[in-house]
Design an enzyme around this catalytic site. Structure first.
Site, PDB file in Angstrom:
ATOM      1  N   LYS A 183     -28.045  61.027  50.447  1.00 30.14           N
ATOM      2  CA  LYS A 183     -28.714  60.978  49.070  1.00 30.14           C
ATOM      3  C   LYS A 183     -29.706  62.245  48.984  1.00 30.14           C
ATOM      4  O   LYS A 183     -30.390  62.454  50.159  1.00 30.14           O
ATOM      5  CB  LYS A 183     -29.200  59.900  48.488  1.00 30.14           C
ATOM      6  CG  LYS A 183     -29.157  59.700  47.082  1.00 30.14           C
ATOM      7  CD  LYS A 183     -27.986  59.346  46.701  1.00 30.14           C
ATOM      8  CE  LYS A 183     -27.786  59.106  45.151  1.00 30.14           C
ATOM      9  NZ  LYS A 183     -26.623  58.399  44.614  1.00 30.14           N
TER      10      LYS A 183
HETATM   11  P1  NAD Z   1     -28.238  59.381  33.683  1.00 28.33           P
HETATM   12  O1  NAD Z   1     -29.289  60.197  33.993  1.00 28.33           O
HETATM   13  O2  NAD Z   1     -27.034  60.101  33.419  1.00 28.33           O
HETATM   14  O3  NAD Z   1     -28.496  58.399  32.913  1.00 28.33           O
HETATM   15  C1  NAD Z   1     -29.638  57.244  33.081  1.00 28.33           C
HETATM   16  C2  NAD Z   1     -29.758  56.435  31.867  1.00 28.33           C
HETATM   17  O4  NAD Z   1     -30.597  55.214  32.219  1.00 28.33           O
HETATM   18  C3  NAD Z   1     -30.338  57.304  30.608  1.00 28.33           C
HETATM   19  O5  NAD Z   1     -29.660  56.988  29.536  1.00 28.33           O
HETATM   20  C4  NAD Z   1     -31.762  56.731  30.621  1.00 28.33           C
HETATM   21  O6  NAD Z   1     -32.432  56.717  29.558  1.00 28.33           O
HETATM   22  C5  NAD Z   1     -31.541  55.196  31.020  1.00 28.33           C
HETATM   23  N1  NAD Z   1     -32.721  54.542  31.509  1.00 28.33           N
HETATM   24  C6  NAD Z   1     -33.633  55.002  32.265  1.00 28.33           C
HETATM   25  N2  NAD Z   1     -34.571  53.834  32.633  1.00 28.33           N
HETATM   26  C7  NAD Z   1     -34.000  52.905  31.849  1.00 28.33           C
HETATM   27  C8  NAD Z   1     -34.533  51.431  31.538  1.00 28.33           C
HETATM   28  N3  NAD Z   1     -35.768  51.070  32.251  1.00 28.33           N
HETATM   29  N4  NAD Z   1     -33.926  50.850  30.634  1.00 28.33           N
HETATM   30  C9  NAD Z   1     -32.875  51.298  30.073  1.00 28.33           C
HETATM   31  N5  NAD Z   1     -32.418  52.457  30.401  1.00 28.33           N
HETATM   32  C10 NAD Z   1     -32.991  53.261  31.066  1.00 28.33           C
HETATM   33  O7  NAD Z   1     -28.086  58.775  35.226  1.00 28.33           O
HETATM   34  P2  NAD Z   1     -26.538  58.273  35.737  1.00 28.33           P
HETATM   35  O8  NAD Z   1     -25.819  59.311  36.382  1.00 28.33           O
HETATM   36  O9  NAD Z   1     -25.772  57.794  34.606  1.00 28.33           O
HETATM   37  O10 NAD Z   1     -26.939  57.268  36.869  1.00 28.33           O
HETATM   38  C11 NAD Z   1     -27.482  55.930  36.485  1.00 28.33           C
HETATM   39  C12 NAD Z   1     -27.182  54.977  37.551  1.00 28.33           C
HETATM   40  O11 NAD Z   1     -25.905  54.940  37.934  1.00 28.33           O
HETATM   41  C13 NAD Z   1     -28.193  55.373  38.814  1.00 28.33           C
HETATM   42  O12 NAD Z   1     -28.382  54.238  39.279  1.00 28.33           O
HETATM   43  C14 NAD Z   1     -27.155  56.193  39.555  1.00 28.33           C
HETATM   44  O13 NAD Z   1     -27.434  56.141  40.968  1.00 28.33           O
HETATM   45  C15 NAD Z   1     -25.622  55.149  39.467  1.00 28.33           C
HETATM   46  N6  NAD Z   1     -24.534  56.251  39.766  1.00 28.33           N
HETATM   47  C16 NAD Z   1     -24.315  57.351  39.185  1.00 28.33           C
HETATM   48  C17 NAD Z   1     -23.291  58.003  39.483  1.00 28.33           C
HETATM   49  C18 NAD Z   1     -22.518  59.050  38.824  1.00 28.33           C
HETATM   50  O14 NAD Z   1     -21.484  59.684  39.279  1.00 28.33           O
HETATM   51  N7  NAD Z   1     -23.603  59.873  37.748  1.00 28.33           N
HETATM   52  C19 NAD Z   1     -22.290  57.564  40.592  1.00 28.33           C
HETATM   53  C20 NAD Z   1     -22.626  56.090  41.035  1.00 28.33           C
HETATM   54  C21 NAD Z   1     -23.836  55.491  40.795  1.00 28.33           C
END
Ligand code: NAD
Length: 457
Positions: A120
């Protein structure tokens, strides 16, 4: 299946500590108690990342100011294959967060049986205050600083919080400029489609979460809730993982009654249209104030009564303080690390099963693996092929974790007598939740490969 109860007295004895790396280690230690054959030294090795690279670099911003940034890249383990993991841009990125996220990647790849290890990375920055040009400079300079620490067969990058396919294109281009004359597409996944990206990658994390949830419900993990169709769903976080999860769960017949982003949440008990919420967010910057819905705080959103709660934002959202207030019947962790160990314990006692992150969001890395295979073979698979393979992987992974939970809980007496021989004064073993079962499955797979390869010199 009735969820077994873990006794409070047998829980890890610690004050709630929200450092994600400490949490990852606690989760490992808890699971290792159910692995009598895991040698202590091997356990210590598997618990810690192999390496952490820290880089510091300047960029000249669009308004001609020199600003300095700190970036990290951790590789946790490469026993089963190259390191694999996303890159996050956020002010809260720390070395320990990156270490934790890298270790969860190792266990995730172990749970769904992918030939990758865990890695990561992240840069400490606030993308909301930076222009696209600034973000491009940060990305390119970060990749140059990482130098030979990354590569298509050593450490492969991907999107995470605040990074997307555009960021992945810059990563690829920078790495390719530094390594001309060879196929470098595999150094990063989540690329745009016309630059070696895979069909289905954008939706993969959320689609995988849907497949895993469907399988878990089918296998009776939540008494009285056999399917997603007709279930009420609340989604925290409306970015890549959350907004697409809302869309796909709705397509599968669920009723999305609440969603949120960093500015707050909205609630509509009769169900809202995720596409309309997304359109509103694109226009206004947030889901808040969507007409015909009620605004709720982020804290309130997590405690709305619903069948399925999907945390899809950041770590430590469900903690000791708010876990008792959760009224969901089932939690599917699309985010990494949203539930603390203390909250896990409380939810387990309340009979709320948690489909752990290292299973529930493994769809992203699974289709990243398919993208990497396509890149290495110069192929482009059809969407149906990608989604079909993803469904098989997620279903098998879910079956494997539920089966492991049953296996452990059915052999507790035996495991307990082996534990007593090793540690006569320690706490007795209690039935395990799905997270511990997933860890046990993954640690077994990674430790087996480590021993097969041999510890040397
Ligand atoms: P992203 O940046 O696209 O979205 C994150 C979202 O969370 C945004 O809408 C933001 O406004 C919101 N957010 C932040 N703080 C918040 C809070 N306190 N309350 C409510 N909403 C809040 O990120 P993503 O890629 O969707 O990733 C989100 C999670 O999923 C992370 O934990 C990431 O590690 C995990 N994840 C993502 C992927 C991927 O392929 N993108 C894969 C596996 C895991």
């Amino acid at each position: 299946m009735i969820q077994p109860v873990r006794k409070e007295t047998q829980a890890p004895d610690h004050q709630e500590d929200l450092n994600p790396y400490h949490i990852a280690q606690q989760q490992f230690d808890w699971a290792a108690r159910y692995l009598p054959k895991l040698e202590a030294g091997l356990g210590e090795f598997l618990k810690r990342p192999d390496r952490l690279v820290t880089v510091e670099f300047p960029i000249e911003t669009e308004d001609h100011v020199v600003k300095n940034f700190v970036g990290y890249r951790a590789v946790h383990n490469r026993g089963r294959g190259p390191g694999k993991g996303g890159v996050r841009y956020h002010l809260d990125v720390t070395a320990d967060e990156v270490r934790a996220l890298a270790s969860w990647m190792t266990w995730k790849c172990g749970v769904v049986d992918l030939p990758f290890g865990g890695a990561k990375g992240g840069v400490v920055c606030d993308p909301k205050t930076l222009t696209t040009s600034d973000l491009q400079k940060i990305t390119r300079r970060f990749i140059v600083e990482l130098g030979e620490a990354i590569g298509p067969h050593t450490d492969i990058l991907a999107p995470d919080v605040n990074t997307n396919s555009e960021t992945m294109a810059w990563i690829y281009d920078t790495y390719d400029m530094m390594h001309q004359g060879q196929n470098n597409l595999g150094v990063v996944t989540g690329k745009p489609l016309d630059l070696g990206g895979s069909l289905g990658r954008r939706e993969a994390t959320s689609r995988g979460c849907l497949f895993a949830t469907q399988q878990a419900l089918l296998q009776g993990v939540v008494p009285g809730l056999e399917q997603v169709e007709g279930a009420t769903v609340v989604v925290q976080g409306f970015g890549n993982a959350g907004s697409i999860a809302a869309e796909l769960f709705a397509e599968a017949g669920a009723c999305i009654i609440g969603v949120s982003d960093s500015r707050g949440g909205i609630h509509l008990p009769k169900g809202l249209d995720p596409a309309v919420a997304l359109e509103h967010k694109k226009r206004t910057g947030s889901v808040v104030d969507l007409p015909d819905t009620s605004n709720v705080s982020n804290e309130e959103l997590l405690t709305l009564p619903c069948d399925i709660l999907i945390p899809a934002a950041l770590e430590n959202q469900i903690r000791r303080d708010n876990a008792p207030l959760v009224r969901a019947r089932f939690i599917a962790e699309a985010a990494n690390g949203p539930t603390t160990p203390a909250a896990d314990r409380i939810l387990f006692e309340k009979g709320v099963p948690v489909l752990p992150d290292i299973l529930a969001n493994a769809g992203g890395v699974t289709v990243s693996y398919y993208e990497w295979v396509q890149n290495n073979k110069n192929e482009q698979w059809d969407l149906d092929e990608v989604n079909g393979k993803l469904q098989v992987k997620m279903t098998r992974g879910t079956e494997g974790v539920i089966e492991k939970q049953r296996e452990i809980n059915d052999s507790l007496d035996d495991l307990e007598s082996q534990r007593k021989e090793r540690d006569p004064s320690g706490d007795a073993l209690a039935p395990v939740d799905l997270r511990t079962a997933a860890y046990v499955l993954a640690i077994e797979r990674v430790s087996r490969v480590t021993l097969e390869r041999g510890i040397w010199p």
